[in-house]
Enzyme design. Structure first.
Site, PDB file in Angstrom:
ATOM      1  NE  ARG A 112      -3.892  -2.301   1.908  1.00 30.76           N
ATOM      2  CZ  ARG A 112      -4.813  -2.566   0.967  1.00 30.76           C
ATOM      3  NH1 ARG A 112      -5.132  -1.652   0.066  1.00 30.76           N
ATOM      4  NH2 ARG A 112      -5.416  -3.744   0.924  1.00 30.76           N
ATOM      5  CG  ASP A 113       1.543   5.505  -2.368  1.00 28.46           C
ATOM      6  OD1 ASP A 113       2.118   5.458  -3.463  1.00 28.46           O
ATOM      7  OD2 ASP A 113       1.701   6.451  -1.557  1.00 28.46           O
ATOM      8  CB  ILE A 114       3.615   5.709   2.652  1.00 27.30           C
ATOM      9  CG1 ILE A 114       3.753   5.785   4.148  1.00 27.30           C
ATOM     10  CG2 ILE A 114       4.239   6.889   1.947  1.00 27.30           C
ATOM     11  CD1 ILE A 114       5.203   5.692   4.636  1.00 27.30           C
ATOM     12  CG  ASN A 117       3.772   8.980 -12.172  1.00 27.99           C
ATOM     13  OD1 ASN A 117       2.949   9.332 -13.015  1.00 27.99           O
ATOM     14  ND2 ASN A 117       3.479   8.903 -10.879  1.00 27.99           N
ATOM     15  CB  VAL A 152      10.245   5.771  -5.726  1.00 26.96           C
ATOM     16  CG1 VAL A 152      11.067   4.526  -5.402  1.00 26.96           C
ATOM     17  CG2 VAL A 152       9.776   6.456  -4.436  1.00 26.96           C
ATOM     18  CG  HIS A 160       6.567   2.634  -8.677  1.00 29.60           C
ATOM     19  ND1 HIS A 160       7.800   3.226  -8.814  1.00 29.60           N
ATOM     20  CD2 HIS A 160       5.683   3.634  -8.462  1.00 29.60           C
ATOM     21  CE1 HIS A 160       7.682   4.536  -8.684  1.00 29.60           C
ATOM     22  NE2 HIS A 160       6.396   4.823  -8.476  1.00 29.60           N
ATOM     23  CG  HIS A 217       1.189   4.854  -8.813  1.00 32.84           C
ATOM     24  ND1 HIS A 217       1.274   5.509  -7.598  1.00 32.84           N
ATOM     25  CD2 HIS A 217       2.332   5.138  -9.471  1.00 32.84           C
ATOM     26  CE1 HIS A 217       2.426   6.169  -7.544  1.00 32.84           C
ATOM     27  NE2 HIS A 217       3.088   5.973  -8.655  1.00 32.84           N
TER      28      HIS A 217
HETATM   29  P1  AMP Z   1       6.120   7.964  -8.044  1.00 26.95           P
HETATM   30  O1  AMP Z   1       5.846   9.405  -7.699  1.00 26.95           O
HETATM   31  O2  AMP Z   1       5.370   7.474  -9.247  1.00 26.95           O
HETATM   32  O3  AMP Z   1       7.595   7.681  -8.115  1.00 26.95           O
HETATM   33  O4  AMP Z   1       5.513   7.133  -6.854  1.00 26.95           O
HETATM   34  C1  AMP Z   1       6.192   6.893  -5.663  1.00 26.95           C
HETATM   35  C2  AMP Z   1       5.141   6.554  -4.636  1.00 26.95           C
HETATM   36  O5  AMP Z   1       5.794   5.933  -3.546  1.00 26.95           O
HETATM   37  C3  AMP Z   1       4.409   7.787  -4.078  1.00 26.95           C
HETATM   38  O6  AMP Z   1       3.012   7.650  -4.336  1.00 26.95           O
HETATM   39  C4  AMP Z   1       4.726   7.729  -2.581  1.00 26.95           C
HETATM   40  O7  AMP Z   1       3.641   8.110  -1.771  1.00 26.95           O
HETATM   41  C5  AMP Z   1       5.087   6.267  -2.383  1.00 26.95           C
HETATM   42  N1  AMP Z   1       5.961   5.985  -1.258  1.00 26.95           N
HETATM   43  C6  AMP Z   1       7.060   6.685  -0.877  1.00 26.95           C
HETATM   44  N2  AMP Z   1       7.630   6.105   0.188  1.00 26.95           N
HETATM   45  C7  AMP Z   1       6.878   5.011   0.497  1.00 26.95           C
HETATM   46  C8  AMP Z   1       6.949   4.003   1.488  1.00 26.95           C
HETATM   47  N3  AMP Z   1       7.921   3.985   2.424  1.00 26.95           N
HETATM   48  N4  AMP Z   1       6.006   3.038   1.509  1.00 26.95           N
HETATM   49  C9  AMP Z   1       5.004   3.048   0.581  1.00 26.95           C
HETATM   50  N5  AMP Z   1       4.888   3.964  -0.395  1.00 26.95           N
HETATM   51  C10 AMP Z   1       5.809   4.934  -0.440  1.00 26.95           C
END
Ligand code: AMP
Ligand code: ZN
Length: 113
Positions: free
Chosen positions: A29-31, A87, A96, A100, A102
């Protein structure tokens, strides 16, 4: 130790709410959820962005998308609908740099862009 956050989650060095794990990918799950369901499907292999994927990754990318579909279905979004987003780099807001997808669902999602 890897300096990639998602490699660290994969390796159990950073906690996450895991919803799926198999030989090729994990999902958690996204944080900072942007919808009632917001899950990230992440290949175990470190690929920084979709730009860096090659033909060698074709089966893996297919597996990631089919895993996204299964998760969306299991979360109850198959019929009402859901969204898969990857993205890539700055203009898309990638934060990140470990590829990945979403999975977003559980509300009416607005237009892209
Ligand atoms: P992106 O912006 O497409 O690179 O997505 C990165 C996603 O990772 C964002 O939606 C963040 O909220 C999510 N994220 C960052 N750190 C964590 C974490 N520790 N656990 C879960 N999701 C995270
Ligand atoms: Zn990584």
């Amino acid at each position: 130790m890897s300096d990639c956050l998602f490699c660290r989650i994969r390796d159990g060095q950073v906690p996450a709410t895991m919803v799926h794990q198999d030989e090729h990918c994990i999902a958690f799950r996204d944080i900072h959820p942007q919808a009632p369901t917001h899950i990230l499907v992440v290949p175990r292999k470190h690929i920084a962005t979709l730009n860096d994927a090659t033909e060698e990754d074709a089966l893996l990318l297919g597996h990631v998308l089919l895993t996204a579909k299964k998760i969306a279905r299991d979360e109850g979004h198959g019929d009402p609908g859901w969204r898969a987003i990857a993205n890539v780099n700055r203009d898309a807001g990638q934060t990140v740099f470990h590829l990945h997808v979403h999975v977003l669902g559980g509300r009416r999602l607005g237009p892209l862009g």
